[in-house]
Scaffold this active site. Structure first.
Site, short mmCIF file in Angstrom:
data_model
loop_
_atom_site.label_atom_id
_atom_site.label_comp_id
_atom_site.label_asym_id
_atom_site.label_seq_id
_atom_site.Cartn_x
_atom_site.Cartn_y
_atom_site.Cartn_z
N HIS A 417 -28.11 -50.56 -3.64
CA HIS A 417 -26.99 -51.36 -3.14
C HIS A 417 -26.83 -52.64 -3.95
O HIS A 417 -25.74 -52.99 -4.40
CB HIS A 417 -27.21 -51.67 -1.65
CG HIS A 417 -26.12 -52.50 -1.06
ND1 HIS A 417 -26.18 -53.88 -1.02
CD2 HIS A 417 -24.94 -52.16 -0.50
CE1 HIS A 417 -25.07 -54.35 -0.45
NE2 HIS A 417 -24.31 -53.32 -0.11
N ARG A 512 -16.46 -45.34 -3.16
CA ARG A 512 -17.45 -44.98 -2.13
C ARG A 512 -16.99 -45.53 -0.79
O ARG A 512 -16.89 -46.75 -0.63
CB ARG A 512 -18.80 -45.60 -2.47
CG ARG A 512 -19.49 -45.05 -3.70
CD ARG A 512 -20.80 -45.80 -3.92
NE ARG A 512 -21.69 -45.15 -4.86
CZ ARG A 512 -21.79 -45.49 -6.14
NH1 ARG A 512 -21.03 -46.43 -6.65
NH2 ARG A 512 -22.66 -44.87 -6.93
N ARG A 559 -14.24 -40.77 -2.10
CA ARG A 559 -15.30 -39.86 -1.64
C ARG A 559 -15.47 -39.97 -0.14
O ARG A 559 -15.47 -41.07 0.42
CB ARG A 559 -16.60 -40.22 -2.35
CG ARG A 559 -17.70 -39.27 -2.00
CD ARG A 559 -18.90 -39.55 -2.83
NE ARG A 559 -19.58 -40.75 -2.39
CZ ARG A 559 -20.65 -41.24 -2.99
NH1 ARG A 559 -21.13 -40.65 -4.07
NH2 ARG A 559 -21.24 -42.31 -2.54
N ASN A 679 -26.70 -40.02 -10.53
CA ASN A 679 -27.76 -40.74 -9.82
C ASN A 679 -28.55 -39.75 -8.98
O ASN A 679 -29.78 -39.70 -9.01
CB ASN A 679 -27.18 -41.81 -8.91
CG ASN A 679 -26.24 -42.75 -9.64
OD1 ASN A 679 -26.34 -42.87 -10.85
ND2 ASN A 679 -25.34 -43.37 -8.91
N ASP A 680 -27.81 -38.93 -8.24
CA ASP A 680 -28.50 -37.93 -7.42
C ASP A 680 -28.94 -36.72 -8.24
O ASP A 680 -30.02 -36.18 -8.01
CB ASP A 680 -27.57 -37.49 -6.27
CG ASP A 680 -27.60 -38.48 -5.13
OD1 ASP A 680 -28.70 -38.98 -4.81
OD2 ASP A 680 -26.53 -38.80 -4.57
N CYS A 727 -19.34 -39.80 -12.46
CA CYS A 727 -19.14 -41.06 -11.75
C CYS A 727 -20.48 -41.70 -11.39
O CYS A 727 -20.53 -42.71 -10.70
CB CYS A 727 -18.26 -40.87 -10.51
SG CYS A 727 -18.93 -39.71 -9.34
#
Ligand code: PEP
Ligand code: MG
Length: 775
Positions: A417, A512, A559, A679-680, A727
């Site tokens: 974050h 997001r 998203r 990222n994931d 992204c």
């Protein structure tokens, strides 16, 4: 007189003919070759509504509570209906048609464009400026004029004026009717160097109509001309597509450029001479450098538009620090070419010992007093110019993060974050220091180097060295680098929308929504219980709309909710969240949405209402899907919510190896795009927790296994005509950009501060590919 001819208009007629009309009139008056045409004046619109006596009702119906979506939608429908269904008085109809018959030979194809006169509206697009109809003939002309007028009353326009406190009744609109130029070649020209003001003209040119160049659909040829000796430096690009008029339908279509013309040079030396002469005349006329749109048919050169170049540094041509980094051959690009914005030159940070270090996650160097934030109450002590030091930032810290000059956290990686939000706010940050909250003392003055990830003792940066976050990311030249691969931007907090849009990105590749929800400080269920379903839907609409407005008509990929349970648990109502051993592998993304279709339905209702309001630039993206089954189920829920998946653009994130290996089935299920959430994808492919600083050194998005998964997905998607994008943070890394462009990705979405560099990197890689193909 209902109309004014372009040769009767000058810059002083803005009130009557709007900005576009005034500029075209001024050029015509200066004897420059502008296609002929006329303007249906703002006064004509005004008399039309007044004489038909619809004005009072019009302004009354649009005076609504714009937060009430259904009232807003009814108001827009009724206002537009009033205009569209009121017949033209005979005299007016005749005057417009007679003027039309004088353009061309009476059978001309014309462009019909609205030209709003409300000069003080900060963004004219809200006044209906977007409405442009190309290749219009006599038959449709009057309807198109009325549609331009009605565009003053779309839901977006009404909402915006109301929010900004503009009186609906004072905004007027003029309509430009101008002969279409069936350009064989067209492009843009800077009459002086867009950054330094040097006497260097830059021309970009491609085949067909100009929109292909302006929109970035094609990589144009590039010509750099010294105005002193007229020496020309030519770079010929491979021009794969062109825009032209379809002879049968009269519509503008995109066609492939025939093989033989793709690498052919567009402009001859003679044509360049003519353009340069024209450029010098325009610059002399306005007495300052101009950015010109031009078109060529046969041997005739036309000017379609001219605007001042506003980015030339005021040091009178003296290159500034930013300018000096510019390669002239890239002057037509955004003109900066520098690394991400830094609040000051990092070389000034030479004194002071390193107190703590971590991952530099948002660039820039700043000095300030450290404020240790252990609990929310501590936020009150964060003043303008302080450095926040905390374990990990949370959504309700955002207002304090905006006040701070820097952020330092103990925990977290590059995708935490703190890292995401600080980058978006343009606040330098260091994450994952492990011990900043214990080593640093409250009030201690420190210098934070967000590029190197080091916190130093003492102050080495003066306060007045700081710059404006929005201005830092604004490109130095009005034209972005022309790349075939689109370059978009990621947004997580609506507060960053203006800064994101200032980058000149082609749209938002990821918005997001969870940050909007988390900032409500209540779980969706709790918020609904305490307020109402409608209030929840409105919160979502409000957040999305802030970004969709800022970018309209550029696409914004929104998203659906994807927050892990540990983040939800910190919110009010979070005690009901399931306890999970590993929330990253748990109840999040599409799994949660499919499990709770009742809650998901509210998100989908927000999308439905946004579409109804006219936000046709909004796209839906589904997170953490594993396979086609997930897609089919989500698609059914979209239909249940009244969203037509065939009419809207929607797609899925590729964030698990399973998704990467199942993309063919997803393509068959109807997705329009697949977007790599690296990222994931990295966390799940390498089994490296993205938020765990102990394994941060193993978090490698360029690992061959990940590149292989990405490569296969791009190949499969190309076979199925599905767009691909990235992204995740890796989209901001040059190596990843090169890899993706080589593989043929359709777009790249970068962090706000990386957009400029990514545009340059994409352009460089595309040009290299081109050169390799002809060598
Ligand atoms: C990703 O996983 O790469 C991504 C963009 O989504 P998030 O970082 O929000 O999980
Ligand atoms: Mg993700």
């Amino acid at each position: 007189m209902a109309v004014l001819w372009l040769d009767e208009i000058s810059a002083g007629d803005l009130e009557k003919v709007g900005g576009k009309g005034a500029s075209l009139g001024e050029l015509t008056g200066a004897g420059l070759p502008v296609p002929p045409g006329f303007v249906v004046t703002a006064g004509t619109y005004r008399s039309f509504i007044e004489e038909a006596e619809i004005d009072d009702e019009l302004f009354e119906v649009v005076d609504v509570d714009v937060d009430d979506s259904s009232a807003l939608s009814d108001a827009a429908d009724r206002a537009q209906e009033l205009i569209l269904e009121t017949p033209f008085p005979d005299e007016l109809r005749e005057e417009i048609l007679e003027s039309y018959s004088e353009v061309g030979d009476g059978e001309a194809f014309v462009a019909v464009r609205s030209s709003a006169t409300a000069e003080d509206l900060p963004d004219a697009s809200f006044a209906g400026q977007q409405d442009t109809y190309l290749n219009v003939t006599e038959e449709a002309l009057l309807d198109r004029v009325r549609e331009c007028w009605a565009s003053l009353f779309t839901q977006r326009a009404i909402y915006y004026r109301q929010e900004q406190g503009f009186d609906h009744s004072v905004v007027n609109i003029a309509v430009v009717v101008q002969q279409m130029v069936d350009a064989e070649k067209s492009g843009v020209m800077f009459t002086s160097h867009p950054s330094t003001g040097d006497p260097t003209m830059i021309i970009e040119a491609a085949w067909g109509l100009g929109e292909a160049v302006v929109s970035g659909a094609v990589s144009p040829d590039n010509y750099i001309i010294s105005r002193e000796d007229r020496d020309i430096d030519v770079t010929v690009a491979e021009k794969k597509v062109m825009h032209e008029k379809d002879e049968e339908t009269g519509q503008t279509v995109e066609r492939e450029v025939p093989e033989a013309k793709r690498t052919e040079r567009v402009l001859s030396d003679d044509e360049i001479e003519q353009l340069v002469d024209l450029g010098e005349r325009v610059e002399d006329h306005y007495d300052n450098p101009q950015d010109v749109e031009w078109a060529i048919v046969g041997d005739e050169v036309f000017m379609l538009q001219s605007r001042p170049i506003t980015t030339i540094s005021e040091s009178n041509g003296e290159p500034t620090a930013t300018d000096s980094a510019i390669d002239v051959s890239e002057g037509v690009t955004d003109g900066s070419g520098t690394a991400a914005a830094s609040t000051t030159d990092t070389s000034s940070v030479s004194t002071g010992s390193v107190l703590v270090d971590g991952l530099g996650s948002s660039p820039g160097t700043v000095s300030g007093a450290a404020r240790i934030v252990k609990k929310l109450d501590d936020l009150a002590k964060v003043d303008e110019g302080d450095v926040i030091v905390t374990e990990m930032t949370m959504p309700d810290m955002v207002p304090a993060m905006k006040r701070a000059v820097g952020i330092i956290t103990d925990e977290g990686g590059m995708t935490s974050h703190a890292a995401i939000v600080s980058r978006e706010l343009g606040v330098p940050a260091i994450v994952g220091t492990t011990n900043a909250t214990t080593v640093l003392e409250d009030g201690q003055v420190v210098t934070l180097d967000g590029d190197k990830g080091a916190v130093l003792e003492g102050k080495t940066v003066e306060d007045d060295e700081e710059t404006e976050p929005v201005e830092e990311v604004r490109p130095q030249s009005p034209v972005k680098p022309m790349t075939a691969t689109e370059v978009k931007v990621n947004v997580s907090i609506p507060e960053a929308a203006e800064r994101a849009a200032a980058t000149g990105a082609d749209g938002v590749g990821l918005l997001r929504t969870e940050h909007m929800i988390l900032s409500l400080n209540q779980t969706p269920e709790k918020f609904i219980e305490e307020h109402s379903v409608d209030a929840y839907i409105k919160e979502l609409i409000q957040g999305i709309r802030t970004v969709a407005d800022e970018f309209y008509p550029r696409p914004v990929r929104v998203r659906t909710l994807d927050a892990p349970t540990d983040e939800f648990r910190q919110l009010e109502g979070g005690e009901d969240e399931p306890e999970e051993h590993n929330p990253m592998l748990g109840y999040r993304g599409i799994r949660r949405s499919l499990d709770r279709p009742d809650v998901f339905a509210h998100e989908l209702e927000a999308f439905r209402r946004l579409y109804e309001m006219g936000y046709d630039n909004v796209e839906i993206m589904l997170p953490l899907v594993n396979d086609a089954e997930d897609i089919y189920r989500a698609k059914e829920l979209m239909k249940d919510a009244g969203i037509d998946p065939d009419k809207r653009k929607w797609g899925a994130m590729i964030e698990t190896p399973a998704a990467a290996l199942s993309v063919e089935g997803m393509a068959e299920a109807g997705i329009d795009f697949a977007s790599f959430g690296t990222n994931d994808l990295t966390q799940y492919t390498l089994a490296v927790d993205r938020n765990n600083e102990n394994v941060a050194d193993r978090f490698d998005e360029l690992h061959p296994a990940i590149l292989r998964l990405i490569g296969t997905v791009i190949e499969t998607c190309r076979e199925h005509d599905v767009d691909t994008s990235i992204c995740g943070q890796a989209g901001s890394k040059p190596e990843m950009v090169q890899f993706l462009v080589d593989e043929g990705v359709s777009s790249i979405s970068a962090n706000i501060d990386a957009v400029r560099d990514v545009q340059h990197e994409v352009k460089r890689t595309e040009q290299k590919l081109l050169l390799d193909s002809v060598r």
